[in-house]
Write a protein that holds these residues in place. Structure first.
Motif, mmCIF file in Angstrom:
data_model
loop_
_atom_site.group_PDB
_atom_site.id
_atom_site.type_symbol
_atom_site.label_atom_id
_atom_site.label_comp_id
_atom_site.label_asym_id
_atom_site.label_seq_id
_atom_site.Cartn_x
_atom_site.Cartn_y
_atom_site.Cartn_z
ATOM 1 N N LEU A 1 -5.109 2.712 -6.504
ATOM 2 C CA LEU A 1 -5.563 1.420 -7.026
ATOM 3 C C LEU A 1 -5.508 1.254 -8.519
ATOM 4 C CD1 LEU A 1 -8.648 1.415 -4.606
ATOM 5 C CD2 LEU A 1 -6.579 0.567 -4.228
ATOM 6 N N ARG A 2 -4.869 2.092 -9.105
ATOM 7 C CA ARG A 2 -4.752 2.142 -10.432
ATOM 8 C C ARG A 2 -3.987 0.820 -11.166
ATOM 9 N NH1 ARG A 2 -6.603 6.474 -13.407
ATOM 10 N NH2 ARG A 2 -7.074 8.215 -12.475
ATOM 11 N N LEU A 3 -3.142 0.284 -10.137
ATOM 12 C CA LEU A 3 -2.255 -0.829 -10.616
ATOM 13 C C LEU A 3 -3.220 -1.999 -11.121
ATOM 14 C CD1 LEU A 3 0.426 -2.360 -11.031
ATOM 15 C CD2 LEU A 3 0.273 -2.736 -8.657
ATOM 16 N N ALA A 4 -4.420 -2.103 -10.174
ATOM 17 C CA ALA A 4 -5.501 -3.129 -10.520
ATOM 18 C C ALA A 4 -5.925 -3.008 -11.829
ATOM 19 C CB ALA A 4 -6.557 -3.013 -9.469
ATOM 20 N N ALA A 5 -6.132 -1.927 -12.665
ATOM 21 C CA ALA A 5 -6.749 -1.928 -13.946
ATOM 22 C C ALA A 5 -5.394 -2.392 -14.710
ATOM 23 C CB ALA A 5 -7.050 -0.474 -14.282
ATOM 24 N N VAL B 1 -11.046 -6.037 -3.097
ATOM 25 C CA VAL B 1 -10.444 -6.635 -4.221
ATOM 26 C C VAL B 1 -9.245 -6.649 -4.343
ATOM 27 C CG1 VAL B 1 -10.690 -6.991 -6.758
ATOM 28 C CG2 VAL B 1 -12.781 -7.085 -5.473
ATOM 29 N N VAL B 2 -8.786 -5.366 -4.233
ATOM 30 C CA VAL B 2 -7.307 -5.312 -4.312
ATOM 31 C C VAL B 2 -6.400 -5.854 -3.193
ATOM 32 C CG1 VAL B 2 -5.423 -3.367 -4.429
ATOM 33 C CG2 VAL B 2 -7.638 -3.080 -5.839
ATOM 34 N N ASP B 3 -7.189 -5.862 -1.965
ATOM 35 C CA ASP B 3 -6.382 -6.481 -0.944
ATOM 36 C C ASP B 3 -6.149 -7.785 -1.290
ATOM 37 O OD1 ASP B 3 -6.232 -4.002 0.855
ATOM 38 O OD2 ASP B 3 -7.952 -4.734 1.761
ATOM 39 N N ARG B 4 -7.234 -8.495 -1.701
ATOM 40 C CA ARG B 4 -7.106 -9.805 -2.109
ATOM 41 C C ARG B 4 -5.899 -9.967 -3.514
ATOM 42 N NH1 ARG B 4 -10.086 -14.623 -1.803
ATOM 43 N NH2 ARG B 4 -10.537 -13.812 0.354
ATOM 44 N N LEU B 5 -6.197 -9.263 -4.251
ATOM 45 C CA LEU B 5 -5.138 -9.121 -5.375
ATOM 46 C C LEU B 5 -3.811 -8.931 -4.849
ATOM 47 C CD1 LEU B 5 -4.953 -9.310 -8.444
ATOM 48 C CD2 LEU B 5 -5.037 -6.887 -8.624
ATOM 49 N N ASP B 6 -3.478 -8.138 -3.953
ATOM 50 C CA ASP B 6 -2.143 -7.906 -3.334
ATOM 51 C C ASP B 6 -1.659 -9.353 -2.766
ATOM 52 O OD1 ASP B 6 -2.082 -5.268 -4.329
ATOM 53 O OD2 ASP B 6 -2.708 -4.422 -2.472
ATOM 54 N N ALA B 7 -2.661 -9.986 -1.919
ATOM 55 C CA ALA B 7 -2.338 -10.890 -1.328
ATOM 56 C C ALA B 7 -1.682 -12.135 -2.313
ATOM 57 C CB ALA B 7 -3.379 -11.654 -0.411
ATOM 58 N N LEU B 8 -2.625 -12.398 -3.396
ATOM 59 C CA LEU B 8 -2.207 -13.427 -4.465
ATOM 60 C C LEU B 8 -0.904 -13.076 -5.091
ATOM 61 C CD1 LEU B 8 -5.768 -13.818 -6.013
ATOM 62 C CD2 LEU B 8 -4.426 -15.551 -4.498
ATOM 63 N N THR B 9 -0.714 -11.941 -5.288
ATOM 64 C CA THR B 9 0.583 -11.404 -6.187
ATOM 65 C C THR B 9 1.950 -11.307 -5.222
ATOM 66 O OG1 THR B 9 -0.355 -9.155 -6.250
ATOM 67 C CG2 THR B 9 -0.807 -10.582 -7.857
ATOM 68 N N ALA B 10 1.632 -11.316 -3.792
ATOM 69 C CA ALA B 10 2.879 -10.968 -3.233
ATOM 70 C C ALA B 10 3.818 -12.068 -3.133
ATOM 71 C CB ALA B 10 2.109 -11.041 -1.614
ATOM 72 N N PRO B 11 5.037 -12.156 -3.100
ATOM 73 C CA PRO B 11 5.935 -13.290 -3.020
ATOM 74 C C PRO B 11 5.410 -14.410 -2.186
ATOM 75 C CG PRO B 11 7.163 -11.175 -2.998
ATOM 76 C CD PRO B 11 5.876 -10.755 -2.668
ATOM 77 N N GLY B 12 5.535 -15.431 -2.723
ATOM 78 C CA GLY B 12 5.078 -16.591 -1.956
ATOM 79 C C GLY B 12 3.667 -16.778 -2.028
ATOM 80 N N TRP C 1 -11.990 1.104 -17.501
ATOM 81 C CA TRP C 1 -10.819 0.888 -16.669
ATOM 82 C C TRP C 1 -10.778 2.114 -15.516
ATOM 83 C CZ3 TRP C 1 -9.135 -3.439 -17.712
ATOM 84 C CH2 TRP C 1 -9.318 -4.032 -18.835
ATOM 85 N N GLU C 2 -11.410 3.197 -15.703
ATOM 86 C CA GLU C 2 -11.472 4.541 -14.722
ATOM 87 C C GLU C 2 -12.617 4.394 -13.820
ATOM 88 O OE1 GLU C 2 -8.842 6.513 -14.731
ATOM 89 O OE2 GLU C 2 -7.951 5.732 -16.394
ATOM 90 N N ASP C 3 -13.504 3.355 -13.875
ATOM 91 C CA ASP C 3 -14.712 3.251 -13.162
ATOM 92 C C ASP C 3 -14.438 2.253 -11.920
ATOM 93 O OD1 ASP C 3 -17.477 1.681 -12.640
ATOM 94 O OD2 ASP C 3 -17.943 3.806 -13.005
ATOM 95 N N ALA C 4 -14.354 2.583 -10.519
ATOM 96 C CA ALA C 4 -13.976 2.066 -9.468
ATOM 97 C C ALA C 4 -14.973 0.321 -9.588
ATOM 98 C CB ALA C 4 -14.029 2.666 -8.231
ATOM 99 N N GLY C 5 -16.432 0.816 -9.523
ATOM 100 C CA GLY C 5 -17.289 -0.416 -9.485
ATOM 101 C C GLY C 5 -17.149 -1.325 -10.615
ATOM 102 N N TRP C 6 -17.012 -1.002 -12.000
ATOM 103 C CA TRP C 6 -16.933 -1.892 -13.123
ATOM 104 C C TRP C 6 -15.358 -2.606 -12.850
ATOM 105 C CZ3 TRP C 6 -12.772 -2.802 -16.438
ATOM 106 C CH2 TRP C 6 -13.108 -3.500 -17.612
ATOM 107 N N LEU C 7 -14.374 -2.062 -12.544
ATOM 108 C CA LEU C 7 -13.074 -2.749 -12.252
ATOM 109 C C LEU C 7 -13.171 -3.743 -11.020
ATOM 110 C CD1 LEU C 7 -9.976 -2.958 -13.039
ATOM 111 C CD2 LEU C 7 -9.723 -1.158 -11.402
ATOM 112 N N ALA C 8 -13.878 -3.244 -10.184
ATOM 113 C CA ALA C 8 -14.122 -4.160 -8.764
ATOM 114 C C ALA C 8 -14.887 -5.332 -9.295
ATOM 115 C CB ALA C 8 -14.785 -3.378 -7.854
ATOM 116 N N ASN C 9 -15.869 -5.290 -9.904
ATOM 117 C CA ASN C 9 -17.008 -6.485 -10.629
ATOM 118 C C ASN C 9 -16.072 -7.153 -10.975
ATOM 119 O OD1 ASN C 9 -18.893 -5.312 -8.904
ATOM 120 N ND2 ASN C 9 -20.041 -4.521 -10.737
#
Length: 215
Positions: free
Chosen positions: A131-135, A199-210, A162-170
């Motif tokens: 999940l580090r790509l999200a950072a 959150v990463v699932d949502r981010l992946d959907a937004l950044t996917a082609p199309g 950047w290394e904290d899951a809760g902070w990054l998710a928020n």
């Protein structure tokens, strides 16, 4: 703050995450005195998310529009305070601890207050490797915004964790396009790693082609 003391509440059609900045322009009479008292006494107030009603209370029939809000909210502390204009206060707040309402009541002048139970802060959970790509993506977003906004107006403020899951998710949950109910459900989740995964699932959907454009 002692849990048996009533906390002033500020219902909004937005979700405040711990660590997020929240600027507010205060002009409703029910909030002017409350904000001045909180500032003078260095006390927070509770931001709660409306499920019915609007940010500014409006009249409906012989009274006011109904206001309904979620039980889980976030305490906001006042960091900047400007009352230089009569009848208008500008404040800049920061989200602090989440809480759950134990009771609530509306005072005669329209201000909501309630007894709260503080919720525990997120556990310190490291961002997993997958999940580090999200950072890095969030760093890219901030870099793209830094030339167009003053540092204090950026949606993500230091200290950066950047290394904290809760902070990054928020931080991502406050930026990504989603419904108010979805955003509130993320804020109320007690598992920071699950929050980041969603959150990463949502981010992946937004950044996917199309997919839709990034925030």
């Amino acid at each position: 703050m002692a849990p048996d003391i009533e906390t002033p509440l500020f219902p909004l059609r937005s979700v405040l995450f711990p660590g997020d900045p929240l600027p507010l322009r205060i002009f409703e009479p029910r909030y002017l005195d409350m904000v001045q008292r909180c500032h003078a006494r260095k006390l927070p107030f509770g931001v709660v998310t409306l499920s019915e009603g609007q940010d500014v209370r409006t009249r409906e029939g012989g009274g006011f529009q109904r206001e309904v809000f979620h039980d889980v909210g976030t305490l906001a502390s006042i960091e900047q305070f400007d009352a230089s204009q009569p009848g208008l206060i500008h404040i800049r707040t920061v989200g602090r601890q989440r809480f759950r309402l134990r009771s609530r009541r509306c005072l005669s002048h329209g201000l909501w207050v309630g007894e709260i139970d503080p919720l525990p802060d997120d556990a310190d959970v490291a961002v997993p490797d997958d999940l580090r790509l999200a950072a890095r993506q969030l760093q890219d977003v901030l870099a793209s915004l830094s030339g167009r906004a003053a540092p204090e107006d950026l949606p993500v403020q230091p200290p950066y964790r950047w290394e904290d899951a809760g902070w990054l998710a928020n931080r991502w949950a406050g930026l990504l396009p989603m419904s108010l109910d979805e955003r509130h459900r993320l804020m109320a989740l007690e598992n920071p790693l699950l929050r980041l995964e969603l959150v990463v699932d949502r981010l992946d959907a937004l950044t996917a082609p199309g997919g839709p454009a990034r925030p």
